[in-house]
Design a protein around this motif. Structure first.
Motif, PDB file in Angstrom:
ATOM      1  N   ASN A 181       0.859  -1.183   0.000  1.00  0.00           N
ATOM      2  CA  ASN A 181       0.000   0.000   0.000  1.00  0.00           C
ATOM      3  C   ASN A 181       0.891   1.227   0.000  1.00  0.00           C
ATOM      4  O   ASN A 181       1.784   1.340   0.846  1.00  0.00           O
ATOM      5  CB  ASN A 181      -0.886   0.016   1.242  1.00  0.00           C
ATOM      6  N   PHE A 182       0.631   2.145  -0.918  1.00  0.00           N
ATOM      7  CA  PHE A 182       1.424   3.366  -1.010  1.00  0.00           C
ATOM      8  C   PHE A 182       0.565   4.558  -0.594  1.00  0.00           C
ATOM      9  O   PHE A 182      -0.327   4.978  -1.347  1.00  0.00           O
ATOM     10  CB  PHE A 182       1.929   3.578  -2.440  1.00  0.00           C
ATOM     11  N   PRO A 183       0.793   5.116   0.607  1.00  0.00           N
ATOM     12  CA  PRO A 183       0.056   6.306   1.026  1.00  0.00           C
ATOM     13  C   PRO A 183       0.457   7.510   0.170  1.00  0.00           C
ATOM     14  O   PRO A 183       1.646   7.708  -0.102  1.00  0.00           O
ATOM     15  CB  PRO A 183       0.491   6.526   2.477  1.00  0.00           C
TER      16      PRO A 183
ATOM     17  N   TRP B   8      -6.561   0.530  -6.742  1.00  0.00           N
ATOM     18  CA  TRP B   8      -5.735  -0.666  -6.872  1.00  0.00           C
ATOM     19  C   TRP B   8      -5.157  -0.778  -8.274  1.00  0.00           C
ATOM     20  O   TRP B   8      -5.798  -0.380  -9.251  1.00  0.00           O
ATOM     21  CB  TRP B   8      -6.558  -1.916  -6.591  1.00  0.00           C
ATOM     22  N   PHE B   9      -3.980  -1.370  -8.359  1.00  0.00           N
ATOM     23  CA  PHE B   9      -3.346  -1.682  -9.634  1.00  0.00           C
ATOM     24  C   PHE B   9      -2.472  -2.909  -9.413  1.00  0.00           C
ATOM     25  O   PHE B   9      -2.300  -3.352  -8.277  1.00  0.00           O
ATOM     26  CB  PHE B   9      -2.539  -0.492 -10.167  1.00  0.00           C
TER      27      PHE B   9
ATOM     28  N   GLY C 164       1.064  -9.607 -11.752  1.00  0.00           N
ATOM     29  CA  GLY C 164      -0.326  -9.723 -11.312  1.00  0.00           C
ATOM     30  C   GLY C 164      -0.554  -9.513  -9.836  1.00  0.00           C
ATOM     31  O   GLY C 164      -1.680  -9.622  -9.360  1.00  0.00           O
ATOM     32  N   ASN C 165       0.497  -9.191  -9.063  1.00  0.00           N
ATOM     33  CA  ASN C 165       0.346  -8.910  -7.632  1.00  0.00           C
ATOM     34  C   ASN C 165      -0.375  -7.576  -7.450  1.00  0.00           C
ATOM     35  O   ASN C 165      -0.125  -6.619  -8.183  1.00  0.00           O
ATOM     36  CB  ASN C 165       1.715  -8.850  -6.951  1.00  0.00           C
ATOM     37  N   VAL C 166      -1.241  -7.498  -6.455  1.00  0.00           N
ATOM     38  CA  VAL C 166      -2.073  -6.318  -6.232  1.00  0.00           C
ATOM     39  C   VAL C 166      -1.355  -5.305  -5.333  1.00  0.00           C
ATOM     40  O   VAL C 166      -0.824  -5.637  -4.279  1.00  0.00           O
ATOM     41  CB  VAL C 166      -3.435  -6.709  -5.586  1.00  0.00           C
ATOM     42  N   LEU C 167      -1.374  -4.032  -5.783  1.00  0.00           N
ATOM     43  CA  LEU C 167      -0.807  -2.901  -5.047  1.00  0.00           C
ATOM     44  C   LEU C 167      -1.911  -1.846  -4.928  1.00  0.00           C
ATOM     45  O   LEU C 167      -2.901  -1.903  -5.652  1.00  0.00           O
ATOM     46  CB  LEU C 167       0.372  -2.302  -5.822  1.00  0.00           C
TER      47      LEU C 167
END
Length: 131
Positions: free
Chosen positions: A69-71, A116-117, A122-125
């Motif tokens: 997760n990128f704040p 989300w991307f 295919g890993n979710v960020l």
């Protein structure tokens, strides 16, 4: 017992070279490569100082949950910058997304907005803008 250790996280990808390009060039993270052959890995240095290890796995299966997760202070600006670099947002059933693909005001103590991307494996960020 482990409360004072310098723990770190890690996840797999199917192509370490594509991961290096994505995390280093597309997302702008500090990425270091180490090891050789089957022991090659990447170290992502996050802005918080945390380290995340990325390793190749021939039978990789993408995570079905958010691994990073990128704040961000301004989610609209961050989404625009990602899109300009060729990153498309994901849209998940059960969430109301705006035209950009951002979920806003999820309610409660959650974030004010989230988007989300996925990485090339295919890993979710996600991008998260706090309240």
């Amino acid at each position: 017992m482990l409360g004072q250790t310098q723990a770190f996280s890690g996840f797999s990808v199917d192509d370490l070279d594509r991961a290096r390009g994505f995390y280093g060039e597309t997302l702008g993270l500090d990425v270091e490569e180490s090891g050789q052959g089957e022991m090659r890995m990447l170290t992502l240095k996050l802005g918080s100082g945390a380290l995340v290890f990325v390793y190749p796995k021939p039978n990789h299966t993408p995570a079905t949950f958010t691994i990073l997760n990128f704040p961000v202070d301004d989610i609209d600006e961050a989404v625009s910058r990602l899109e300009a670099r060729g990153v498309a947002l994901e849209r998940y059933a059960g969430f109301e997304h705006d035209d950009k693909g951002v979920v806003r005001g999820a309610g409660g103590d959650g974030p004010a907005a989230i988007a989300w991307f996925t990485d090339p494996a295919g890993n979710v960020l996600s991008l998260i803008q706090e309240n």
